[in-house]
Scaffold this active site. Sequence first.
Site, PDB file in Angstrom:
ATOM      1  N   HIS A   1       0.332   4.596   5.192  1.00 53.63           N
ATOM      2  CA  HIS A   1       0.867   4.355   3.849  1.00 53.63           C
ATOM      3  C   HIS A   1      -0.111   3.470   3.078  1.00 53.63           C
ATOM      4  CE1 HIS A   1       3.941   4.448   0.844  1.00 53.63           C
ATOM      5  NE2 HIS A   1       4.182   3.156   0.896  1.00 53.63           N
TER       6      HIS A   1
ATOM      7  N   CYS B   1       8.854   5.901  -1.900  1.00 55.70           N
ATOM      8  CA  CYS B   1       7.487   6.306  -1.567  1.00 55.70           C
ATOM      9  C   CYS B   1       7.438   7.425  -0.534  1.00 55.70           C
ATOM     10  CB  CYS B   1       6.700   5.108  -1.047  1.00 55.70           C
ATOM     11  SG  CYS B   1       6.819   3.646  -2.095  1.00 55.70           S
TER      12      CYS B   1
ATOM     13  N   HIS C   1      -1.492   4.443  -5.623  1.00 57.68           N
ATOM     14  CA  HIS C   1      -0.178   4.767  -5.059  1.00 57.68           C
ATOM     15  C   HIS C   1       0.588   5.625  -6.055  1.00 57.68           C
ATOM     16  CE1 HIS C   1       3.499   4.723  -3.036  1.00 57.68           C
ATOM     17  NE2 HIS C   1       3.661   3.436  -2.789  1.00 57.68           N
TER      18      HIS C   1
END
Length: 636
Positions: free
Chosen positions: A436, A280, A474
């Site tokens: 995040h 990520c 995401h």
Amino acid sequence: MAQLPVIVGFGGINPAGRASFHHAYRRLIMDSLSDQQRTETLLSLAALMGLSRYENGSYLNSAGEPISAQALAADIEQQVRNNTLIRQIQEDCFDVNNVMFNRPASASNPDGDIRFQLRKRQMPLQIPTNWQVTESSPGLFDIIVTGALEVIFPDSKQAPVQSAGQLPTGFKPGKLYQSRNHPRNLQMTVYGASDALFSSGMAFEDIASRLRPDQIAVYASNSIGQLDDFGFGGLTKYPAIGKRTTSKQMPLGYAQMPADFINAYLLGSVGTTGGALGACATFLYNLRSGVDDIRSGRRKVVLVGGSDAPVIPEVIEGFRAMGALAEDKDLRALDGVNELTAAHYRRACRPFGNNCGFTIGESSQFILLMADDLALEMGAQIFGCVPEVFVNADGHKKSISAPGIGNYITLGKAAALVENMLGTESLRQRSFVQAHGTSTPQNRVTESHVINEIAKAYGIGHWPVSAVKAYLGHSQGTAGGDQLTTSLGVWAHGIIPGLTTTGVIADDVHQSNLLLPLQHLEVGVNGMDTVLLNSKGFGGNNASAPVLSPAITEQLLSRRHGEKAMQDLRNKQEATIEQAAVYEQQSLRGEARPIYRYDHNVLSGEDLSISHGEIQLPGYAKAVDLNVENPFDDMC
């Protein structure tokens, strides 16, 4: 003296639309925009989604009649709202009610043959030799099996995860250029990188003419490669379902291919290239490479980016099997309903709230970084700067996917750098965090603890925290790019996007020193000096990056270069801004096309002029300098 990496262009495409000119950011705060700004962003989305036409100097409605921009925007506003951001997965991606899978079956009947019926879609690809097949009615077959039954049946099922952050419905990047069966990810790369380059207002040929070819770099990749049927997905799937593997699926599946495509088909660059992988945190890893190159003086211009297209059944099933995604059954339980509506799907991602997993998304985001002296020379627009990117691992781990301690180090260093550069007051009063914020129960606890503890350590009383995954989902390795390009909008419109899908902050979230706004937070265009981007990736990949505002960046440039140089910059910027505005108007009218140069100025070794000190390339204004300095002169 370290060069300052200045952001002089940015662009891309994600579920909120086109990133350039802050349109994707504006979609997040649509209800807080002025009428003119809302109209412009609606027209931007309408052009992407094929909802508008522009001919002979006027927009046309669905009947082909001239209509004002304001009236057109009003007509299509609800359609745009319904078909952007996180929503139920639409057939543009795949049919959630008919996800294909193979079902094994085995049986035996010692007293005789096995008899059953199958519909056409249930028939195996290869009919076993011990089957007798008769079509009893159209599409329905009677099967008699002599002996044992061992076969794989194709079947379908309803997807257990039906929400995702999808690109605006109707946007098909492959139709804007000769895409030649490119994976979706690479089609998005061509569009996103072009958007960033055009938004700068500077033709890349003009930039390159001032530099040696090896003073340019491209760092771009994704976290899991191209996994649709035109990439690694088809490579691994086709043999098992009787389809032919093509010559493109292997090479076009590699995760560094976004950088390769940009070099080969957009820029014609022979400079440094690469694609870092960090789950990520991948975008921030690539950003770190670009920042390091410019600070050191090795490169003058770097295009940094990422592109991920994971909204496919196989990837979603993989994350679901890990227990990472928000499944429909868990969303129903959270909301206490029997059926999920469009409104429930819209709120699938709830950072720092009562949540049940993240929502996958797709995105392609790019920024153009330039050394500060070249930015002044070129009259570049100043969107901010990135002084450093911090990366740290987690150390020893029990579960490779679980979070660890590395993020405390990265965010702590980012906060320390802001304090050292801009002062304690700036850090405490005029900075915010782009978290995040994945919307998993584990992340809400662990990341809030990281941010809260760093806030305590640096005396920050109410640190504002945003999380744009609430709107976009995401996008895996490109998530840091979503955070960066949307955060730039705060300095254009003065609003930090709130956690509007969360509803209420969960009881286990650490927030003694945090401000977790459930509505948009108005701070003013000069209210924030810095945003700290934060990424926590599977495997222990953590990265944090401070991004300084345009106003702060110009102050830093003024201190280094003087006020006269800044006035010269502002004079030169007029032409740059004017050229960028031409692209904006073309985009609003649906006339803009991405850069794609196939079989263009292809060179071979015989075309080069090679001497003892340099290599001259046809079509490049300056030569590659071969006078490489010896970095070990004390040893040689």
